[in-house]
Design a protein around this motif. Structure first.
Motif, short mmCIF file in Angstrom:
data_model
loop_
_atom_site.label_atom_id
_atom_site.label_comp_id
_atom_site.label_asym_id
_atom_site.label_seq_id
_atom_site.Cartn_x
_atom_site.Cartn_y
_atom_site.Cartn_z
N ARG A 137 -4.40 2.90 1.21
CA ARG A 137 -4.53 2.36 -0.15
C ARG A 137 -3.60 3.09 -1.13
O ARG A 137 -2.97 2.45 -1.98
CB ARG A 137 -5.99 2.45 -0.62
N GLU A 138 -3.53 4.42 -1.04
CA GLU A 138 -2.63 5.18 -1.92
C GLU A 138 -1.18 4.75 -1.72
O GLU A 138 -0.43 4.61 -2.70
CB GLU A 138 -2.74 6.68 -1.62
N ALA A 139 -0.80 4.57 -0.47
CA ALA A 139 0.58 4.16 -0.18
C ALA A 139 0.86 2.77 -0.75
O ALA A 139 1.90 2.55 -1.38
CB ALA A 139 0.83 4.18 1.33
N LEU A 140 -0.06 1.84 -0.57
CA LEU A 140 0.13 0.49 -1.10
C LEU A 140 0.16 0.50 -2.63
O LEU A 140 1.01 -0.16 -3.24
CB LEU A 140 -0.96 -0.44 -0.59
N ASP A 141 -0.74 1.25 -3.25
CA ASP A 141 -0.76 1.33 -4.72
C ASP A 141 0.56 1.86 -5.25
O ASP A 141 1.11 1.35 -6.23
CB ASP A 141 -1.91 2.22 -5.20
#
Length: 165
Positions: A137-141
């Motif tokens: 999720r952090e990478a996508l955000d």
């Protein structure tokens, strides 16, 4: 890293044509892949309306591991009533080799130009569902915000990809 692979309905899918694409190597039998499965599908659902594609790719040798055959993949998706992300078969294992996949799961987050922005595990602990695939999720955000992820790479954790002899 472009490719085209069939999903369990026979439809071909490729990375790209999205703000971000998560290519996740996974399979039917690995306890790590199974433990992270629902968290990964939740990411696919949660980010679908934000222009993110999630592609699940099974590269395992189906001769030695029949539970990972294309037929077994179709049965699993059907038994679940469908998934929020396509489940693709990499029969030749060329895609897994091109990406350097090591484990199931092994997560690769690509930006809209197919530049690798994150590679590794979905989160820190397959045994803790409360982590909600936070690294993914952090990478996508970050990619959606036009930034580099806080972690470019973590150690992929899981069962080894079952390469053909």
């Amino acid at each position: 890293m472009q490719f085209s692979l069939p999903d369990t309905d026979g439809t071909e899918h490729s990375p790209g044509a999205a703000a971000a694409t998560a290519v996740i190597f996974t399979c039917n039998h690995c306890p790590y892949a199974l433990a992270w499965h629902d968290r990964i599908l939740d990411v696919a659902s949660d980010y679908a309306d934000r222009g993110v594609r999630v592609l699940l790719v099974n590269p395992n040798d189906a001769e030695r591991y029949p539970g990972d055959s294309y037929e077994a993949m179709k049965e699993r998706v059907a038994a679940d009533g469908g998934w929020s992300a396509p489940y693709l078969r990499d029969e030749s294992q060329e895609v897994a080799r091109a990406y350097g996949a090591q484990t199931t799961p092994d997560v690769f987050v690509l930006d809209s130009d197919l530049r690798l922005c994150y590679r590794g595990a979905p989160d820190a602990d397959h045994g803790d569902p409360s982590l909600h695939a936070v690294w993914l999720r952090e990478a996508l955000d970050a990619v959606l915000a036009g930034e580099d992820p806080p972690r470019a790479e973590t150690k992929p954790v899981g069962c080894s990809v079952k390469w053909k002899s």
